[in-house]
Write a protein that holds these residues in place. Structure first.
Motif, PDB file in Angstrom:
ATOM      1  N   ILE A  24      37.622  50.025  39.328  1.00  0.00           N
ATOM      2  CA  ILE A  24      38.306  48.863  39.886  1.00  0.00           C
ATOM      3  C   ILE A  24      37.329  47.720  40.161  1.00  0.00           C
ATOM      4  O   ILE A  24      37.678  46.750  40.832  1.00  0.00           O
ATOM      5  CB  ILE A  24      39.090  49.213  41.169  1.00  0.00           C
ATOM      6  N   ARG A  69      47.455  45.741  47.722  1.00  0.00           N
ATOM      7  CA  ARG A  69      46.238  45.008  47.360  1.00  0.00           C
ATOM      8  C   ARG A  69      45.994  43.811  48.276  1.00  0.00           C
ATOM      9  O   ARG A  69      44.867  43.585  48.729  1.00  0.00           O
ATOM     10  CB  ARG A  69      46.304  44.527  45.909  1.00  0.00           C
ATOM     11  N   GLN A 105      49.013  42.620  39.811  1.00  0.00           N
ATOM     12  CA  GLN A 105      48.473  43.767  40.538  1.00  0.00           C
ATOM     13  C   GLN A 105      49.092  43.836  41.932  1.00  0.00           C
ATOM     14  O   GLN A 105      49.190  42.822  42.619  1.00  0.00           O
ATOM     15  CB  GLN A 105      46.955  43.656  40.685  1.00  0.00           C
ATOM     16  N   THR A 108      45.580  48.471  45.455  1.00  0.00           N
ATOM     17  CA  THR A 108      44.165  48.821  45.308  1.00  0.00           C
ATOM     18  C   THR A 108      44.101  50.340  45.433  1.00  0.00           C
ATOM     19  O   THR A 108      44.393  50.885  46.504  1.00  0.00           O
ATOM     20  CB  THR A 108      43.295  48.161  46.391  1.00  0.00           C
ATOM     21  N   THR A 111      40.001  55.713  43.733  1.00  0.00           N
ATOM     22  CA  THR A 111      39.638  55.955  42.331  1.00  0.00           C
ATOM     23  C   THR A 111      39.138  57.371  42.040  1.00  0.00           C
ATOM     24  O   THR A 111      38.691  57.641  40.921  1.00  0.00           O
ATOM     25  CB  THR A 111      38.570  54.936  41.868  1.00  0.00           C
ATOM     26  N   LEU A 137      41.376  52.891  31.424  1.00  0.00           N
ATOM     27  CA  LEU A 137      41.495  52.691  32.869  1.00  0.00           C
ATOM     28  C   LEU A 137      41.275  51.225  33.242  1.00  0.00           C
ATOM     29  O   LEU A 137      42.042  50.646  34.027  1.00  0.00           O
ATOM     30  CB  LEU A 137      40.495  53.583  33.609  1.00  0.00           C
ATOM     31  N   TYR A 141      44.344  48.814  34.701  1.00  0.00           N
ATOM     32  CA  TYR A 141      44.242  48.214  36.026  1.00  0.00           C
ATOM     33  C   TYR A 141      44.190  46.691  35.967  1.00  0.00           C
ATOM     34  O   TYR A 141      44.999  46.003  36.608  1.00  0.00           O
ATOM     35  CB  TYR A 141      43.021  48.762  36.759  1.00  0.00           C
ATOM     36  N   LYS A 146      48.479  48.118  36.399  1.00  0.00           N
ATOM     37  CA  LYS A 146      48.922  49.466  36.745  1.00  0.00           C
ATOM     38  C   LYS A 146      48.147  50.009  37.947  1.00  0.00           C
ATOM     39  O   LYS A 146      46.997  49.625  38.192  1.00  0.00           O
ATOM     40  CB  LYS A 146      48.722  50.418  35.565  1.00  0.00           C
ATOM     41  N   ASP A 147      48.776  50.921  38.653  1.00  0.00           N
ATOM     42  CA  ASP A 147      48.125  51.633  39.754  1.00  0.00           C
ATOM     43  C   ASP A 147      47.427  52.859  39.169  1.00  0.00           C
ATOM     44  O   ASP A 147      48.069  53.871  38.884  1.00  0.00           O
ATOM     45  CB  ASP A 147      49.168  52.050  40.795  1.00  0.00           C
ATOM     46  N   ILE A 148      46.117  52.780  38.986  1.00  0.00           N
ATOM     47  CA  ILE A 148      45.400  53.883  38.346  1.00  0.00           C
ATOM     48  C   ILE A 148      45.051  54.996  39.334  1.00  0.00           C
ATOM     49  O   ILE A 148      44.296  55.902  39.007  1.00  0.00           O
ATOM     50  CB  ILE A 148      44.147  53.401  37.590  1.00  0.00           C
TER      51      ILE A 148
END
Length: 225
Positions: A24, A69, A105, A108, A111, A137, A141, A146-148
């Motif tokens: 991120i 986020r 987005q 957050t 990860t 990834l 993101y 996308k929410d990874i």
């Protein structure tokens, strides 16, 4: 942590580089796009570079489910400052094809799960498969919003990257290993990303433009930049 060594074969030089990054981190994404272009130039000059991505957590205390986020960035940086940071990343990324769509987005993420999937990719498919997952990834993101941290998103990334079925499930048991990697790399004094290691030693830190990567890695290979 495995120590990596350079080997020379005929008139080509092979380097094994460890890239410490969080998926991120916008500058890690920009750095990857620039590095990919530099690797093509280096290969044309007889320098082959294999990459291993090493996990780093910028926000190790964020909840497992992530956070809104705007809420997180407001708490961490202040919202106006966060918007200015985003604008700088967008502008810098344009030079290397790193596309940012911050407007879509919403989360957050934590990860750990994403890093675990990338480590599994390295274990099962080596540097090439791991690179596919890392790239996916970053794109998911930063470009797709996308929410990874979401397991369904990670399942799709694993499948589309060509990992064997059940990859996410297999990766879940390695999350403690990710936290160990993160602690070990920070104990070496690495406190910013992206950072680049060779032979277990810090080679340089910070994303570079294409020529910067070419020069630094050429010197590491014992060749003029």
């Amino acid at each position: 942590m495995n120590i990596m060594h350079d080997t020379k074969l005929s008139n080509r030089t092979s380097l094994r580089l460890q890239v410490v990054a969080d998926v991120i981190c916008p500058w890690c994404y920009i750095g990857k796009r620039s590095l990919d272009l530099a690797l093509d130039q280096l290969a044309a000059q007889g320098v082959d570079v294999e990459i291993e991505w090493i996990p780093y957590q910028l926000n190790p205390t964020i909840p497992a489910e992530g956070m809104d986020r705007k809420q997180f960035r407001t708490m961490r940086f202040g919202w106006e400052n966060s918007l200015a940071m985003d604008a700088r990343a967008i502008e810098a990324g344009r030079r290397f094809g790193a596309e940012f769509n911050y407007q879509i987005q919403t989360r957050t993420p934590n990860t750990v799960a994403a890093h675990a999937l990338a480590r599994l990719a390295y274990a099962e498919g080596g540097a090439v498969l791991q690179d596919e997952v890392i790239d996916a990834l970053f794109t998911a993101y930063f470009t797709q919003g996308k929410d990874i941290g979401d397991h369904a998103v990670l399942e799709r990334i694993a499948e589309e990257a060509g990992m064997q079925p059940g990859a996410l499930r297999r990766s879940l048991s390695t999350q403690d290993e990710i936290r160990t990697f993160d602690a070990e790399i920070k104990s070496l004094g690495v406190n910013s990303v992206p950072s680049y290691l060779m032979d277990g030693q810090l080679l340089f830190s910070g994303s570079q433009d294409i020529q910067g990567y070419v020069n630094l890695l050429s010197r590491a290979a014992g060749r003029p930049g």
